[in-house]
Enzyme design. Structure first.
Site, PDB file in Angstrom:
ATOM      1  CG  ASP A 331       3.436   3.570  -5.760  1.00  0.00           C
ATOM      2  OD1 ASP A 331       3.735   4.314  -4.578  1.00  0.00           O
ATOM      3  OD2 ASP A 331       4.359   2.838  -5.665  1.00  0.00           O
ATOM      4  CG  ASP A 531       5.330  -1.577  -6.963  1.00  0.00           C
ATOM      5  OD1 ASP A 531       4.818  -0.291  -6.128  1.00  0.00           O
ATOM      6  OD2 ASP A 531       6.526  -1.606  -6.834  1.00  0.00           O
ATOM      7  CG  ASP A 535       1.123   1.340  -3.918  1.00  0.00           C
ATOM      8  OD1 ASP A 535       0.759   2.287  -3.541  1.00  0.00           O
ATOM      9  OD2 ASP A 535       1.898   0.729  -4.429  1.00  0.00           O
TER      10      ASP A 535
END
Length: 634
Positions: A331, A531, A535
């Site tokens: 990410d 995080d 996600d």
């Protein structure tokens, strides 16, 4: 009297973890005594008694485990096989060899228990860090209460040198906090009003007033303990495979032993004594002790090693899968970048005074609700010592465009080009803006009612360790991929800066999961690092999901691996640890199988006797366990 009872309990609690090793040691001493009496060639009725005691003491734990597992799971196991082998040795008069078999088997079991205790020690060390009491402030009065009595919203006092009792937010005070229990980072960090603090971290200096934000059983620290506990109980694929075939293998060995007692008499004209002897040797050497011990000690040692270094695995299966990873998908926001935009460039017209400009825009932006306003105000505070003192009126935030305000009678506008430029003429600083946009930066135009004054560029800055992490993965032959919801230019700039191989822009949460599936179809097994809540679908879809320790609760719960210290190069460390563990497991399994096959063949050729079979077979078990214990060290 109570004192004596307490002392006895303390003594027992200290030696209880070592009882299996103590039993093995006592068994060894009894074997030495029996061997001495045998070599002295003196007839003694004590010899059988001594060896029987060696059997009973040395084999107690393994016999108990073998019979318990047999009745509980209704399948044969290697422990039962070894007990039968020892009894068979005694039946044909090889008391000492049977006792040695029990001794070495018991010692190998003690080493496995040591490995388990070593991994449990990581949890025990964590558990000991949890405070049991806290100072609660109620109606301006301080009271010491159990942590279990605390409720979300309680106001707590934490004095210098004390551990913070629960997750919370600092209301008053500034101090250096030792967060090693959470992140593994030994350098203290400064925390002040508004900052979050975590249970079991240490307040080093000033007194703090903290508002409790999470229940004691929902703190980050309690989740860490739960993760390690679950990891120790979850078995890896290799371990599951061995356990699956252990029962059928033991059955085949027992049938082979029975056939060995009779077939050689018919086919090879062996005597009954020779056939029975060779059957007992087969019972010893064909036992898969070393093979069974090839996986578990190594896996537990690797999990303990990871926990010690702030890498938490939710099970051996995830640790094993990491070695097969072909690509790691990241990410962007909060993972590869810091997650907070920062001002990177301020470009002004030649006649504009920089400090005066900064004070004016800071004065306006501190009243703005725009997401980028805070970054601008922070930058201004850092760059100038002048205070904000302009008179603001006609303040208006226009969503998606910018902000306008009148300050000291002059109208100012800040925002995107369409909002600020309007119909005032040609685009402002076009070349500079294009260059900044190419670098993935967001540009804010600034003008007053007379003219353009300058531009401010902001960017979600790349984490310094992100570049190191990508480099480390490339050295391991693993591709790097970035999945981000940002537009193409920003994604391209971040990928270029970090060295990412492939990037996909405009990814919504569900599209991230689809991209993970596509990557697994084209590249093979993929790990996902994230995080945030958005996600979670991708973390769940990937072969191995890796969450940052400071990420959201949802990300931590969904992921298979948690990096407690937000240091991205740890990802490469986890892959190396996995590869090292799998390499040691393969070494152990290959060695175990070769020893078993060699001893079985030698027994059929009548080239190995019972004592040699015992030493080589049980020696191989000890060797594979010791080889697995190497994973306790980095």
């Amino acid at each position: 009297m109570d004192g004596v009872v307490t002392e006895n309990k303390d003594f027992m609690s200290k030696i209880r973890p070592h009882l299996e090793l103590i039993n093995a040691a006592v068994s060894g001493v009894l074997i030495l005594l029996g061997w001495y009496l045998l070599t002295a060639k003196e007839e003694s009725r004590a010899i059988p008694v001594i060896f029987i005691l060696a059997y009973a003491i040395g084999g107690y734990y393994k016999a108990k485990e073998g019979f318990f597992e047999t009745f509980k799971q209704r399948r044969l196991n290697v422990e039962l096989l070894m007990i039968l082998a020892a009894i068979g040795s005694a039946v044909i008069g090889y008391w000492m060899e049977g006792a040695i078999l029990i001794f070495i088997f018991g010692l190998s079991g003690a080493l496995e228990t040591y490995t388990m205790n070593k991994s449990h020690k990581e949890i025990s060390a964590l558990m000991n860090l949890q405070p049991e009491e806290a100072v609660r402030i109620l109606d301006d009065m301080e009271e010491t209460v159990s942590v279990k009595m605390l409720r979300v919203g309680d106001l707590l006092l934490v004095k210098p040198g004390e551990r913070i009792p629960t997750d919370g937010k600092i209301i008053e005070g500034v101090s250096a906090i030792d967060e090693a229990a959470i992140t593994g980072e030994s350098i203290p960090v400064t925390r002040g009003p508004g900052d979050e603090v975590y249970a079991s971290t240490v307040n080093l200096r000033g007194s703090l007033k903290i508002e409790m934000t999470k229940a004691s059983d929902e703190t980050l620290f309690s989740k860490i303990i739960a993760l390690v506990q679950n990891a120790q109980s979850e078995k890896s694929p290799s371990q599951q495979t061995i356990e699956k075939y252990e029962g059928p293998y033991v059955s085949v060995v027992l049938i082979s032993v029975v056939l060995m007692m009779f077939l050689p008499r018919v086919l090879l004209q062996w005597t009954f004594e020779e056939s029975f002897y060779r059957a007992m040797v087969l019972l010893v050497v064909a036992s898969p002790c070393a093979l069974v011990a090839s996986v578990t000690p190594a896996t537990l040692a690797a999990i303990a090693n990871g926990a010690k270094n702030g890498i938490l695995f939710k099970g051996g299966v995830h640790l094993e899968n990491l070695s097969k990873i072909k690509a790691v998908a990241f990410d962007k926001t909060g993972t590869l970048t810091k997650g907070k935009p920062e001002v990177t460039d301020v470009v002004l017209c030649s006649h504009v005074d920089r400090e005066d400009f900064l004070v004016k825009i800071g004065d306006i932006e501190r009243y703005s609700t725009h997401p980028l306003a805070g970054a601008v105000v922070s930058y201004v505070k850092k760059e100038t010592e002048k205070t904000f003192e302009g008179v603001i009126s006609e303040m208006e935030d226009i969503a998606g465009f910018g902000v306008k305000a009148r300050m000291d009678g002059m109208l100012y506008k800040m925002g995107n080009r369409a909002f600020v430029d309007g119909e005032q003429g040609k685009p402002f600083m076009l070349d500079t803006v294009d260059k900044l946009a190419h670098e993935g930066k967001t540009v804010i135009y600034v003008r007053d009612e007379k003219e353009f004054l300058g531009i401010i560029a902001l960017k979600d800055v790349v984490r310094e360790d992100a570049i190191l992490a990508v480099e480390a993965l490339h050295k391991l032959g693993i591709k790097s991929v970035m999945l981000t919801g940002d537009h193409e230019k920003t994604a391209e700039a971040i990928a270029r800066e970090t060295g990412i191989d492939v990037y996909v822009a405009g990814c919504l949460p569900e599209k991230k999961a689809d991209e993970i599936k596509r990557l697994e179809e084209t590249l093979g097994k993929v790990a996902m690092v994230g995080d945030g809540i958005n996600d979670a679908p991708a973390l769940a879809t990937a072969t191995v999901g890796i969450s940052m320790g400071e990420g959201s609760d949802v990300a931590m719960e969904t992921a298979d691996v948690v990096l407690m210290k937000n240091y991205l190069p740890r990802i490469a460390d986890t892959v190396r640890l996995s590869k090292r563990m799998n390499r040691i497991v393969k070494q152990n399994m290959l060695f175990s199988v070769l020893v078993i096959l060699t001893l079985i063949a030698s027994n059929f050729l009548q080239q190995v006797n019972l004592p040699i079979g015992v030493v080589f077979h049980e020696g191989s078990t000890l060797l594979v366990i010791l080889n697995g214990l190497r994973l306790l060290k980095n």
